[in-house]
Design a protein around this motif. Structure first.
Motif, PDB file in Angstrom:
ATOM      1  N   GLY A  54      -0.490 -28.897 -12.851  1.00 32.97           N
ATOM      2  CA  GLY A  54       0.236 -27.729 -12.370  1.00 32.97           C
ATOM      3  C   GLY A  54      -0.615 -26.483 -12.522  1.00 32.97           C
ATOM      4  O   GLY A  54      -1.378 -26.353 -13.479  1.00 32.97           O
ATOM      5  N   ALA A  55      -0.506 -25.564 -11.566  1.00 30.40           N
ATOM      6  CA  ALA A  55      -1.305 -24.342 -11.640  1.00 30.40           C
ATOM      7  C   ALA A  55      -0.800 -23.315 -10.642  1.00 30.40           C
ATOM      8  O   ALA A  55      -0.086 -23.646  -9.688  1.00 30.40           O
ATOM      9  CB  ALA A  55      -2.783 -24.642 -11.340  1.00 30.40           C
ATOM     10  N   PHE A  56      -1.174 -22.071 -10.877  1.00 28.81           N
ATOM     11  CA  PHE A  56      -1.021 -20.998  -9.893  1.00 28.81           C
ATOM     12  C   PHE A  56      -2.280 -21.067  -9.040  1.00 28.81           C
ATOM     13  O   PHE A  56      -3.363 -20.708  -9.497  1.00 28.81           O
ATOM     14  CB  PHE A  56      -0.903 -19.647 -10.593  1.00 28.81           C
ATOM     15  N   THR A  57      -2.175 -21.540  -7.800  1.00 29.95           N
ATOM     16  CA  THR A  57      -3.359 -21.827  -6.981  1.00 29.95           C
ATOM     17  C   THR A  57      -3.582 -20.846  -5.840  1.00 29.95           C
ATOM     18  O   THR A  57      -4.521 -21.016  -5.067  1.00 29.95           O
ATOM     19  CB  THR A  57      -3.265 -23.246  -6.404  1.00 29.95           C
ATOM     20  N   ASP A  58      -2.732 -19.831  -5.730  1.00 32.18           N
ATOM     21  CA  ASP A  58      -2.903 -18.828  -4.684  1.00 32.18           C
ATOM     22  C   ASP A  58      -4.008 -17.866  -5.115  1.00 32.18           C
ATOM     23  O   ASP A  58      -3.763 -16.892  -5.824  1.00 32.18           O
ATOM     24  CB  ASP A  58      -1.582 -18.088  -4.453  1.00 32.18           C
ATOM     25  N   VAL A  59      -5.229 -18.157  -4.685  1.00 35.05           N
ATOM     26  CA  VAL A  59      -6.388 -17.407  -5.144  1.00 35.05           C
ATOM     27  C   VAL A  59      -6.277 -15.929  -4.792  1.00 35.05           C
ATOM     28  O   VAL A  59      -6.549 -15.053  -5.621  1.00 35.05           O
ATOM     29  CB  VAL A  59      -7.683 -18.011  -4.550  1.00 35.05           C
ATOM     30  N   ASP A  60      -5.870 -15.628  -3.579  1.00 33.20           N
ATOM     31  CA  ASP A  60      -5.731 -14.225  -3.179  1.00 33.20           C
ATOM     32  C   ASP A  60      -4.512 -13.581  -3.831  1.00 33.20           C
ATOM     33  O   ASP A  60      -4.561 -12.427  -4.270  1.00 33.20           O
ATOM     34  CB  ASP A  60      -5.631 -14.119  -1.657  1.00 33.20           C
ATOM     35  N   GLY A  61      -3.414 -14.326  -3.909  1.00 30.52           N
ATOM     36  CA  GLY A  61      -2.202 -13.805  -4.528  1.00 30.52           C
ATOM     37  C   GLY A  61      -2.376 -13.471  -5.986  1.00 30.52           C
ATOM     38  O   GLY A  61      -1.712 -12.558  -6.514  1.00 30.52           O
ATOM     39  N   ALA A  62      -3.281 -14.171  -6.659  1.00 27.67           N
ATOM     40  CA  ALA A  62      -3.511 -13.916  -8.080  1.00 27.67           C
ATOM     41  C   ALA A  62      -4.038 -12.503  -8.324  1.00 27.67           C
ATOM     42  O   ALA A  62      -3.830 -11.932  -9.402  1.00 27.67           O
ATOM     43  CB  ALA A  62      -4.499 -14.932  -8.643  1.00 27.67           C
ATOM     44  N   GLU A  63      -4.688 -11.928  -7.334  1.00 29.64           N
ATOM     45  CA  GLU A  63      -5.248 -10.592  -7.500  1.00 29.64           C
ATOM     46  C   GLU A  63      -4.170  -9.543  -7.724  1.00 29.64           C
ATOM     47  O   GLU A  63      -4.422  -8.508  -8.346  1.00 29.64           O
ATOM     48  CB  GLU A  63      -6.096 -10.228  -6.275  1.00 29.64           C
ATOM     49  N   THR A  64      -2.963  -9.796  -7.221  1.00 33.42           N
ATOM     50  CA  THR A  64      -1.863  -8.845  -7.403  1.00 33.42           C
ATOM     51  C   THR A  64      -0.774  -9.376  -8.333  1.00 33.42           C
ATOM     52  O   THR A  64       0.131  -8.640  -8.715  1.00 33.42           O
ATOM     53  CB  THR A  64      -1.226  -8.476  -6.052  1.00 33.42           C
ATOM     54  N   GLN A  65      -0.852 -10.656  -8.685  1.00 31.09           N
ATOM     55  CA  GLN A  65       0.117 -11.261  -9.604  1.00 31.09           C
ATOM     56  C   GLN A  65      -0.610 -11.724 -10.860  1.00 31.09           C
ATOM     57  O   GLN A  65      -0.544 -12.890 -11.243  1.00 31.09           O
ATOM     58  CB  GLN A  65       0.837 -12.427  -8.921  1.00 31.09           C
ATOM     59  N   VAL A  66      -1.274 -10.786 -11.486  1.00 32.64           N
ATOM     60  CA  VAL A  66      -2.162 -11.097 -12.605  1.00 32.64           C
ATOM     61  C   VAL A  66      -1.405 -11.731 -13.770  1.00 32.64           C
ATOM     62  O   VAL A  66      -1.822 -12.761 -14.320  1.00 32.64           O
ATOM     63  CB  VAL A  66      -2.897  -9.829 -13.075  1.00 32.64           C
ATOM     64  N   ALA A  67      -0.299 -11.138 -14.160  1.00 36.00           N
ATOM     65  CA  ALA A  67       0.439 -11.632 -15.324  1.00 36.00           C
ATOM     66  C   ALA A  67       0.958 -13.043 -15.091  1.00 36.00           C
ATOM     67  O   ALA A  67       0.885 -13.901 -15.983  1.00 36.00           O
ATOM     68  CB  ALA A  67       1.598 -10.693 -15.649  1.00 36.00           C
ATOM     69  N   LEU A  68       1.476 -13.313 -13.881  1.00 34.81           N
ATOM     70  CA  LEU A  68       2.015 -14.636 -13.591  1.00 34.81           C
ATOM     71  C   LEU A  68       0.909 -15.678 -13.548  1.00 34.81           C
ATOM     72  O   LEU A  68       1.044 -16.763 -14.133  1.00 34.81           O
ATOM     73  CB  LEU A  68       2.763 -14.608 -12.255  1.00 34.81           C
ATOM     74  N   ALA A  69      -0.194 -15.361 -12.881  1.00 29.31           N
ATOM     75  CA  ALA A  69      -1.314 -16.308 -12.816  1.00 29.31           C
ATOM     76  C   ALA A  69      -1.870 -16.591 -14.199  1.00 29.31           C
ATOM     77  O   ALA A  69      -2.189 -17.750 -14.540  1.00 29.31           O
ATOM     78  CB  ALA A  69      -2.408 -15.760 -11.904  1.00 29.31           C
ATOM     79  N   THR A  70      -1.968 -15.564 -15.018  1.00 32.70           N
ATOM     80  CA  THR A  70      -2.522 -15.734 -16.362  1.00 32.70           C
ATOM     81  C   THR A  70      -1.583 -16.537 -17.250  1.00 32.70           C
ATOM     82  O   THR A  70      -2.027 -17.360 -18.066  1.00 32.70           O
ATOM     83  CB  THR A  70      -2.804 -14.358 -16.991  1.00 32.70           C
ATOM     84  N   ARG A  71      -0.291 -16.336 -17.098  1.00 32.55           N
ATOM     85  CA  ARG A  71       0.681 -17.111 -17.866  1.00 32.55           C
ATOM     86  C   ARG A  71       0.603 -18.591 -17.485  1.00 32.55           C
ATOM     87  O   ARG A  71       0.531 -19.463 -18.353  1.00 32.55           O
ATOM     88  CB  ARG A  71       2.090 -16.551 -17.599  1.00 32.55           C
ATOM     89  N   ILE A  72       0.622 -18.889 -16.182  1.00 36.61           N
ATOM     90  CA  ILE A  72       0.657 -20.279 -15.721  1.00 36.61           C
ATOM     91  C   ILE A  72      -0.674 -20.982 -15.954  1.00 36.61           C
ATOM     92  O   ILE A  72      -0.711 -22.124 -16.429  1.00 36.61           O
ATOM     93  CB  ILE A  72       1.048 -20.334 -14.234  1.00 36.61           C
ATOM     94  N   ASN A  73      -1.759 -20.323 -15.634  1.00 38.68           N
ATOM     95  CA  ASN A  73      -3.082 -20.956 -15.719  1.00 38.68           C
ATOM     96  C   ASN A  73      -3.744 -20.816 -17.076  1.00 38.68           C
ATOM     97  O   ASN A  73      -4.637 -21.591 -17.410  1.00 38.68           O
ATOM     98  CB  ASN A  73      -4.014 -20.366 -14.661  1.00 38.68           C
ATOM     99  N   GLY A  74      -3.327 -19.809 -17.851  1.00 38.02           N
ATOM    100  CA  GLY A  74      -3.973 -19.552 -19.129  1.00 38.02           C
ATOM    101  C   GLY A  74      -3.141 -19.918 -20.331  1.00 38.02           C
ATOM    102  O   GLY A  74      -3.536 -20.755 -21.153  1.00 38.02           O
ATOM    103  N   ALA A  75      -1.951 -19.327 -20.433  1.00 35.37           N
ATOM    104  CA  ALA A  75      -1.123 -19.543 -21.625  1.00 35.37           C
ATOM    105  C   ALA A  75      -0.476 -20.916 -21.660  1.00 35.37           C
ATOM    106  O   ALA A  75      -0.419 -21.565 -22.715  1.00 35.37           O
ATOM    107  CB  ALA A  75      -0.056 -18.451 -21.708  1.00 35.37           C
ATOM    108  N   ALA A  76       0.030 -21.378 -20.529  1.00 33.14           N
ATOM    109  CA  ALA A  76       0.741 -22.664 -20.503  1.00 33.14           C
ATOM    110  C   ALA A  76      -0.141 -23.835 -20.941  1.00 33.14           C
ATOM    111  O   ALA A  76       0.306 -24.676 -21.736  1.00 33.14           O
ATOM    112  CB  ALA A  76       1.338 -22.912 -19.117  1.00 33.14           C
ATOM    113  N   PRO A  77      -1.381 -23.947 -20.468  1.00 32.55           N
ATOM    114  CA  PRO A  77      -2.224 -25.041 -20.954  1.00 32.55           C
ATOM    115  C   PRO A  77      -2.464 -24.988 -22.459  1.00 32.55           C
ATOM    116  O   PRO A  77      -2.544 -26.037 -23.114  1.00 32.55           O
ATOM    117  CB  PRO A  77      -3.534 -24.846 -20.176  1.00 32.55           C
ATOM    118  N   GLY A  78      -2.575 -23.789 -23.010  1.00 34.80           N
ATOM    119  CA  GLY A  78      -2.730 -23.681 -24.457  1.00 34.80           C
ATOM    120  C   GLY A  78      -1.512 -24.198 -25.192  1.00 34.80           C
ATOM    121  O   GLY A  78      -1.617 -24.858 -26.236  1.00 34.80           O
TER     122      GLY A  78
END
Length: 277
Positions: A54-78
């Motif tokens: 599972g991941a936040f895979t919208d590469v362009d969308g991540a540029e404006t949804q920083v907190a959500l992308a970081t939570r899903i791709n960064g914090a959740a795996p930890g």
């Protein structure tokens, strides 16, 4: 039982078809954006291993949804890693070539310096670090240019547009290895088994061979599909996007063979299989 985060994504769907020992969780069952959800799902299921597809895979969308992308791709795996460490079970974390800066021409080794160009790559790198720091037995699998018969990907887009148009302009100065999702799924299962029997934790790369440009890949898609659509080479500058893409996505995959016996696949075999499906 292997617990898989992600259900509708390309790799998760392939995992479900490859093994009857897999339980895939969708967002309703485990929302990676919600703190505590991953930990609760793992402790409730008590699996033998975990694969995070599972991941936040919208590469362009991540540029404006920083907190959500970081939570899903960064914090959740930890969070997954810490739960797996507590339960003494292995975790396979899927990552990306976007953790590199795309400079040069040489294939990147797992130990090479990282330097993501955008939020998506930075968030995935944060996830890698969180898993490594969690203390669980783990394998981080960086891959690139994923395609399959499912979801949204370059091959499906080219098949659709190639049937509608006589000419497409495609970027030719970004080079990488297209990778079938089915191959990634099979590799994840092999890595789970390897970790179970003592393979060391670490980072590995998996991408298809031979390396090719997006424009070259598009030509291959049209050739296999029998579509009479011409491809005009353009540069990255000709096709600006909100997020910067790495120019060099070549990955050195030798450690994956050395540790897990997984050879680099020929993406052309996977392409033929997807188009015939």
């Amino acid at each position: 039982m292997i617990l898989v985060f992600g259900k509708t994504g390309q790799v998760a769907r392939e995992l479900a078809t490859l093994s009857g020992d897999v339980t895939c969780l969708d967002r309703a069952q485990a929302d990676l954006s919600v703190p505590g959800a991953c930990d609760a799902a793992i402790r409730a299921a008590r699996p033998d291993a975990v694969i995070n597809a599972g991941a936040f895979t919208d590469v362009d969308g991540a540029e404006t949804q920083v907190a959500l992308a970081t939570r899903i791709n960064g914090a959740a795996p930890g969070e997954m890693g810490r739960a797996c460490a507590d339960l003494d079970i292995p975790l396979v974390q899927i990552s990306t070539d976007y953790v590199f800066d795309g400079s040069g021409h040489a294939p990147r080794l797992p130990e090479d310096p990282t330097g993501p160009l955008g939020v998506y790559g930075a968030s995935k790198l944060e996830g890698e670090t969180a898993v490594s720091d969690s203390g669980c037995r783990h394998a981080i699998l960086r891959t690139s240019w994923v395609f399959s018969a499912h979801g949204e990907n370059f091959v499906k887009t080219m098949l659709r547009l190639g049937a509608e148009r006589e000419l497409l302009r495609v970027v030719a100065d970004q080079i990488g290895g297209p990778t079938p999702a089915s191959v990634i799924a099979a590799a994840c299962l092999t890595m789970v088994q390897g970790l179970r029997v003592g393979a060391p934790s670490g980072i590995h790369h998996l991408s298809g061979r031979p390396d090719i440009s997006w424009a070259g890949f598009a030509r291959a898609v049209f050739d296999v599909a029998g579509l009479d659509c011409k491809v005009e080479d353009i540069t990255t500058a000709d096709w600006p996007t909100p997020a910067v893409r790495p120019a060099n996505s070549r990955l050195d995959c030798t450690s994956l063979m050395a540790v897990f016996g997984i050879a680099r696949p020929d993406w052309r075999d996977g392409l033929r299989a997807v188009i015939k499906s």
